[in-house]
Each structure stands twice: as structure tokens, then as C-alpha cells.
Design an enzyme around this catalytic site. Structure first.
Site, PDB file in Angstrom:
ATOM      1  N   CYS A 102     139.710  12.575  78.931  1.00  0.00           N
ATOM      2  CA  CYS A 102     139.418  11.340  78.197  1.00  0.00           C
ATOM      3  C   CYS A 102     140.177  11.439  76.868  1.00  0.00           C
ATOM      4  O   CYS A 102     141.146  12.192  76.782  1.00  0.00           O
ATOM      5  CB  CYS A 102     137.909  11.123  78.018  1.00  0.00           C
ATOM      6  SG  CYS A 102     137.022  12.387  77.095  1.00  0.00           S
TER       7      CYS A 102
ATOM      8  N   ASP B  77     139.301   8.553  82.033  1.00  0.00           N
ATOM      9  CA  ASP B  77     139.097   7.149  81.676  1.00  0.00           C
ATOM     10  C   ASP B  77     140.472   6.597  81.297  1.00  0.00           C
ATOM     11  O   ASP B  77     141.497   7.250  81.555  1.00  0.00           O
ATOM     12  CB  ASP B  77     138.031   6.995  80.570  1.00  0.00           C
ATOM     13  CG  ASP B  77     138.480   7.574  79.239  1.00  0.00           C
ATOM     14  OD1 ASP B  77     139.599   8.140  79.156  1.00  0.00           O
ATOM     15  OD2 ASP B  77     137.711   7.465  78.264  1.00  0.00           O
TER      16      ASP B  77
ATOM     17  N   HIS C 297     128.625  39.368  81.613  1.00  0.00           N
ATOM     18  CA  HIS C 297     128.973  37.944  81.686  1.00  0.00           C
ATOM     19  C   HIS C 297     128.257  37.254  82.847  1.00  0.00           C
ATOM     20  O   HIS C 297     127.856  36.099  82.727  1.00  0.00           O
ATOM     21  CB  HIS C 297     130.485  37.764  81.789  1.00  0.00           C
ATOM     22  CG  HIS C 297     131.196  38.250  80.559  1.00  0.00           C
ATOM     23  ND1 HIS C 297     130.909  37.760  79.308  1.00  0.00           N
ATOM     24  CD2 HIS C 297     132.138  39.206  80.383  1.00  0.00           C
ATOM     25  CE1 HIS C 297     131.666  38.371  78.415  1.00  0.00           C
ATOM     26  NE2 HIS C 297     132.411  39.263  79.036  1.00  0.00           N
TER      27      HIS C 297
ATOM     28  N   HIS D 260     134.846  34.504  80.642  1.00  0.00           N
ATOM     29  CA  HIS D 260     133.481  34.778  80.176  1.00  0.00           C
ATOM     30  C   HIS D 260     132.448  33.782  80.684  1.00  0.00           C
ATOM     31  O   HIS D 260     131.293  34.147  80.894  1.00  0.00           O
ATOM     32  CB  HIS D 260     133.436  34.780  78.645  1.00  0.00           C
ATOM     33  CG  HIS D 260     134.096  35.967  78.040  1.00  0.00           C
ATOM     34  ND1 HIS D 260     133.953  36.300  76.705  1.00  0.00           N
ATOM     35  CD2 HIS D 260     134.915  36.918  78.575  1.00  0.00           C
ATOM     36  CE1 HIS D 260     134.650  37.396  76.446  1.00  0.00           C
ATOM     37  NE2 HIS D 260     135.252  37.783  77.554  1.00  0.00           N
TER      38      HIS D 260
HETATM   39  C1  RB5 Z   1     137.590   5.977  74.649  1.00  0.00           C
HETATM   40  O1  RB5 Z   1     138.017   5.162  73.613  1.00  0.00           O
HETATM   41  C2  RB5 Z   1     137.089   7.323  74.108  1.00  0.00           C
HETATM   42  O2  RB5 Z   1     135.921   7.133  73.387  1.00  0.00           O
HETATM   43  C3  RB5 Z   1     136.878   8.298  75.241  1.00  0.00           C
HETATM   44  O3  RB5 Z   1     138.070   8.458  75.934  1.00  0.00           O
HETATM   45  C4  RB5 Z   1     136.470   9.714  74.888  1.00  0.00           C
HETATM   46  O4  RB5 Z   1     137.289  10.263  73.914  1.00  0.00           O
HETATM   47  C5  RB5 Z   1     135.059   9.949  74.662  1.00  0.00           C
HETATM   48  O5  RB5 Z   1     134.635  11.101  74.471  1.00  0.00           O
END
Ligand code: RB5
Length: 146
Positions: free
Chosen positions: A64, A7, A133, A97
Site C-alpha cells: 500500500c 491498493d 526464536h 527471528h
Molecule cells: C491510501 O491513500 C493510503 O492511505 C494507503 O495506501 C496506506 O498507506 C495505508 O496504510
């Protein structure tokens, strides 16, 4: 082939990891986004997880802010074993694992040098493959519909 997505909070690392993967000789499929404009992590997480789930790519990397949102999204897909890793040990063990097939990292929680080591460990470590595993990994899927 490795699919990668992020993102806005993981966009810079996505671009840098893409370069790293190419340097390591990997083929990369970039699911997006193409800019750091604010966006919703499930959109990109689902795209990469779908590619792994359907066998279009071998593995995925999702970035993210924390890696957590992406891992929650990715683990909704059949056959996906996504792991959030903040250390090389976690990345190695996620492969050894858990036979993790998607690595999730958080741009807001780990420095770039660590990311290089984590991504490299994730790519270079093979699943242990031992009966213990393999049985446990099998149960991840056989005890759910995923
Ligand atoms: C975005 O602000 C943030 O919430 C997203 O990148 C992430 O960390 C969500 O898990």
C-alpha cells in the site's frame, strides 16, 4: 505459492513485484486489484492474509502507500505474522527471528531498487529455527486467539 495484493497506492509495485517473483521462479496468485483505481486496502489485505492463514499459499506480499495499513489488516488473521520492511536488514530479521509469512512494503516510502533487495531477502532467508526464536514465535499465537 505466493499471494500478492495491493491498493491503488501500491498497484505499480504489485505489478512489478509479480514480474520479479516470476523471474525468481516463484508461483504467484494475484488477489488484485486489476487497476490503479482508488480502492480500500483492507479488501485486498484480508484476501491475501486469508490465503496465508488457511494454508492456500505459503506466503504473502502486500503493498500500500506505507505498508502499515496492510500489516495492521493482515495481523488480524490467525497464524499470520506480517512485517512492514523498509530495509534488507528488517526483511532478513523478520524471517530469521519472527518467521514472518507476509511481507508488507510501501510504494510511497521506498524506492524500487530497495524493494527488489527486500523481496529477495524475504524469500531467500529461512527462519532461524532455534529454540529461543521458536518459543517466542509460538507465544505470538498462544498468548492471543490469533
Ligand atoms: C491510501 O491513500 C493510503 O492511505 C494507503 O495506501 C496506506 O498507506 C495505508 O496504510
Amino acid at each position: 505459492m505466493i499471494a500478492i495484493g495491493s491498493d491503488h497506492a501500491g498497484f505499480t509495485y504489485k505489478e512489478r513485484i509479480k514480474e520479479l517473483l516470476l523471474t525468481l521462479g516463484e508461483k504467484v496468485q494475484d488477489a488484485g486489484p486489476t487497476s490503479a483505481a482508488s480502492t480500500d486496502y483492507p479488501d485486498w489485505g484480508h484476501a491475501v492474509a486469508e490465503a496465508v492463514s488457511t494454508g492456500k499459499v505459503d506466503r504473502g506480499i502486500l503493498i500500500c502507500g506505507t505498508g502499515i495499513g496492510m500489516s495492521i489488516v493482515a495481523n488480524k488473521h490467525k497464524g499470520v505474522r506480517a512485517a512492514v520492511c523498509e530495509s534488507v536488514t528488517s526483511a532478513r530479521l523478520a524471517r530469521l527471528h519472527n518467521d514472518a509469512n507476509i511481507l508488507c512494503v510501501g510504494e510511497r516510502v521506498i524506492g524500487w531498487e530497495s524493494v527488489v533487495d527486500i523481496v529477495t531477502a524475504f524469500l531467500k532467508t529461512r527462519f532461524d529455527g532455534g529454540e529461543r526464536h521458536a518459543r517466542r514465535v509460538g507465544k505470538i499465537h498462544s498468548l492471543t486467539n490469533l
